[in-house]
Design a protein around this motif. Structure first.
Motif, PDB file in Angstrom:
ATOM      1  N   ALA A  13       0.936  -1.284   0.002  1.00  0.00           N
ATOM      2  CA  ALA A  13      -0.078   0.095  -0.195  1.00  0.00           C
ATOM      3  C   ALA A  13       0.803   1.291  -0.015  1.00  0.00           C
ATOM      4  O   ALA A  13       1.943   1.395   0.714  1.00  0.00           O
ATOM      5  N   GLY A  14       0.499   2.214  -0.988  1.00  0.00           N
ATOM      6  CA  GLY A  14       1.179   3.626  -0.956  1.00  0.00           C
ATOM      7  C   GLY A  14       2.518   3.621  -1.612  1.00  0.00           C
ATOM      8  O   GLY A  14       3.105   4.380  -1.336  1.00  0.00           O
ATOM      9  N   ARG A  15       2.940   2.576  -2.036  1.00  0.00           N
ATOM     10  CA  ARG A  15       4.128   2.398  -2.877  1.00  0.00           C
ATOM     11  C   ARG A  15       4.157   2.988  -4.295  1.00  0.00           C
ATOM     12  O   ARG A  15       5.333   2.941  -4.952  1.00  0.00           O
ATOM     13  N   GLY A  16       3.156   3.671  -4.782  1.00  0.00           N
ATOM     14  CA  GLY A  16       3.151   4.133  -6.141  1.00  0.00           C
ATOM     15  C   GLY A  16       2.764   3.344  -7.150  1.00  0.00           C
ATOM     16  O   GLY A  16       3.071   3.806  -8.513  1.00  0.00           O
ATOM     17  N   LYS A  17       1.824   2.517  -6.984  1.00  0.00           N
ATOM     18  CA  LYS A  17       1.062   1.867  -8.234  1.00  0.00           C
ATOM     19  C   LYS A  17       0.413   2.879  -8.797  1.00  0.00           C
ATOM     20  O   LYS A  17       0.545   2.932  -9.997  1.00  0.00           O
ATOM     21  N   THR A  18      -0.704   3.481  -8.381  1.00  0.00           N
ATOM     22  CA  THR A  18      -1.477   4.426  -8.963  1.00  0.00           C
ATOM     23  C   THR A  18      -0.623   5.597  -9.530  1.00  0.00           C
ATOM     24  O   THR A  18      -1.045   5.778 -10.731  1.00  0.00           O
ATOM     25  N   TYR A  19       0.396   6.114  -8.885  1.00  0.00           N
ATOM     26  CA  TYR A  19       1.169   7.079  -9.457  1.00  0.00           C
ATOM     27  C   TYR A  19       1.629   6.779 -10.715  1.00  0.00           C
ATOM     28  O   TYR A  19       2.133   7.607 -11.615  1.00  0.00           O
ATOM     29  N   CYS A  20       2.204   5.591 -10.789  1.00  0.00           N
ATOM     30  CA  CYS A  20       2.921   4.667 -11.967  1.00  0.00           C
ATOM     31  C   CYS A  20       1.933   4.707 -13.214  1.00  0.00           C
ATOM     32  O   CYS A  20       2.232   4.975 -14.409  1.00  0.00           O
ATOM     33  N   LEU A  21       0.495   4.180 -12.815  1.00  0.00           N
ATOM     34  CA  LEU A  21      -0.307   3.852 -13.813  1.00  0.00           C
ATOM     35  C   LEU A  21      -1.001   5.521 -14.500  1.00  0.00           C
ATOM     36  O   LEU A  21      -1.353   5.216 -15.551  1.00  0.00           O
ATOM     37  N   TYR A  22      -1.252   6.278 -13.785  1.00  0.00           N
ATOM     38  CA  TYR A  22      -1.789   7.592 -14.307  1.00  0.00           C
ATOM     39  C   TYR A  22      -1.313   8.020 -15.525  1.00  0.00           C
ATOM     40  O   TYR A  22      -2.031   8.244 -16.256  1.00  0.00           O
ATOM     41  N   PRO A  23       0.002   8.290 -15.447  1.00  0.00           N
ATOM     42  CA  PRO A  23       0.674   8.934 -16.658  1.00  0.00           C
ATOM     43  C   PRO A  23       0.498   7.802 -17.827  1.00  0.00           C
ATOM     44  O   PRO A  23      -0.005   8.141 -18.911  1.00  0.00           O
ATOM     45  N   LEU A  24       0.154   6.500 -17.648  1.00  0.00           N
ATOM     46  CA  LEU A  24       0.199   5.405 -18.659  1.00  0.00           C
ATOM     47  C   LEU A  24      -1.099   5.346 -19.343  1.00  0.00           C
ATOM     48  O   LEU A  24      -1.286   5.343 -20.386  1.00  0.00           O
ATOM     49  N   ILE A  25      -2.202   5.653 -18.236  1.00  0.00           N
ATOM     50  CA  ILE A  25      -3.628   5.597 -18.503  1.00  0.00           C
ATOM     51  C   ILE A  25      -3.809   7.034 -19.581  1.00  0.00           C
ATOM     52  O   ILE A  25      -4.419   6.978 -20.561  1.00  0.00           O
ATOM     53  N   GLY A  26      -3.228   8.128 -18.930  1.00  0.00           N
ATOM     54  CA  GLY A  26      -3.285   9.377 -19.612  1.00  0.00           C
ATOM     55  C   GLY A  26      -2.507   9.454 -21.095  1.00  0.00           C
ATOM     56  O   GLY A  26      -3.389   9.984 -22.244  1.00  0.00           O
ATOM     57  N   LEU A  28      -2.218   6.660 -22.995  1.00  0.00           N
ATOM     58  CA  LEU A  28      -3.234   5.736 -23.883  1.00  0.00           C
ATOM     59  C   LEU A  28      -4.355   6.693 -24.498  1.00  0.00           C
ATOM     60  O   LEU A  28      -4.604   6.482 -25.603  1.00  0.00           O
ATOM     61  N   ARG A  29      -4.869   7.203 -23.451  1.00  0.00           N
ATOM     62  CA  ARG A  29      -6.288   8.089 -24.006  1.00  0.00           C
ATOM     63  C   ARG A  29      -5.743   9.144 -24.809  1.00  0.00           C
ATOM     64  O   ARG A  29      -6.476   9.407 -25.881  1.00  0.00           O
ATOM     65  N   LYS A  30      -4.834   9.826 -24.630  1.00  0.00           N
ATOM     66  CA  LYS A  30      -4.271  10.853 -25.433  1.00  0.00           C
ATOM     67  C   LYS A  30      -4.104  10.158 -26.827  1.00  0.00           C
ATOM     68  O   LYS A  30      -4.337  11.005 -27.856  1.00  0.00           O
ATOM     69  N   GLU A  31      -3.690   8.931 -27.270  1.00  0.00           N
ATOM     70  CA  GLU A  31      -3.394   8.507 -28.293  1.00  0.00           C
ATOM     71  C   GLU A  31      -4.883   7.898 -29.003  1.00  0.00           C
ATOM     72  O   GLU A  31      -4.903   7.116 -29.783  1.00  0.00           O
ATOM     73  N   GLY A  32      -5.992   7.942 -28.098  1.00  0.00           N
ATOM     74  CA  GLY A  32      -7.388   7.640 -28.526  1.00  0.00           C
ATOM     75  C   GLY A  32      -7.431   6.097 -28.097  1.00  0.00           C
ATOM     76  O   GLY A  32      -8.532   5.821 -28.660  1.00  0.00           O
TER      77      GLY A  32
END
Ligand SMILES: Nc1ncnc2c1ncn2[C@@H]1O[C@H](COP(=O)(O)OP(=O)(O)OP(=O)(O)O)[C@@H](O)[C@H]1O
Length: 117
Positions: A13-26, A28-32
């Protein structure tokens, strides 16, 4: 991103999983692209915009008398080869196969699987 593979991201918990995924999700969405974001609990799914529970997103059977959540698709089935062949992923594999196979010419094609425990 051109050679997608399932990716398992683990960490306490709290080790940065969400922090790591947010830019990846962004990205992917930017690429449509349309990332399907799901987690085993609603609490975890709510961490992500558009996040859903696995049982909602992939129709994972929920039956209090069957704690193993096994679908009718066998792990050696051709339909189970889309995702990791474990009982937990059978409903996911089933759903992805159902989406990918008839939709070869449709832009909605999931490619990456990020598994968060
Ligand atoms: N590399 C980093 N640099 C700066 N801050 C970070 C980094 N990784 C994580 N953080 C910060 O640490 C906190 C916890 O990170 P995060 O929410 O990503 O963890 P998590 O592993 O997803 O947690 P949980 O398992 O509880 O969901 C957040 O405030 C996040 O912004």
């Amino acid at each position: 991103m051109d050679n997608p593979k399932p990716v398992h991201i683990d960490g306490r918990a709290g080790r940065g999983k969400t922090y790591c995924l947010y830019p990846l999700i962004g990205a992917l969405r930017k690429e449509g692209k349309i990332p399907l974001i799901s987690a085993s609990s609603a609490f975890a799914a709510k961490n992500y915009p558009g996040g859903r529970t696995e049982h909602f997103q992939y129709g994972v059977p929920v039956d209090e008398n069957n704690p193993f959540l096994e679908s009718a698709i066998g792990t050696k089935s051709d339909r189970a080869t889309v995702g990791p062949a474990t009982s937990r992923y059978q409903p996911l594999a089933h759903t992805l196969a159902g989406i990918i196979e008839p939709a070869r010419n449709f832009p909605f094609r999931p490619k990456w699987i990020f598994e968060l425990p």
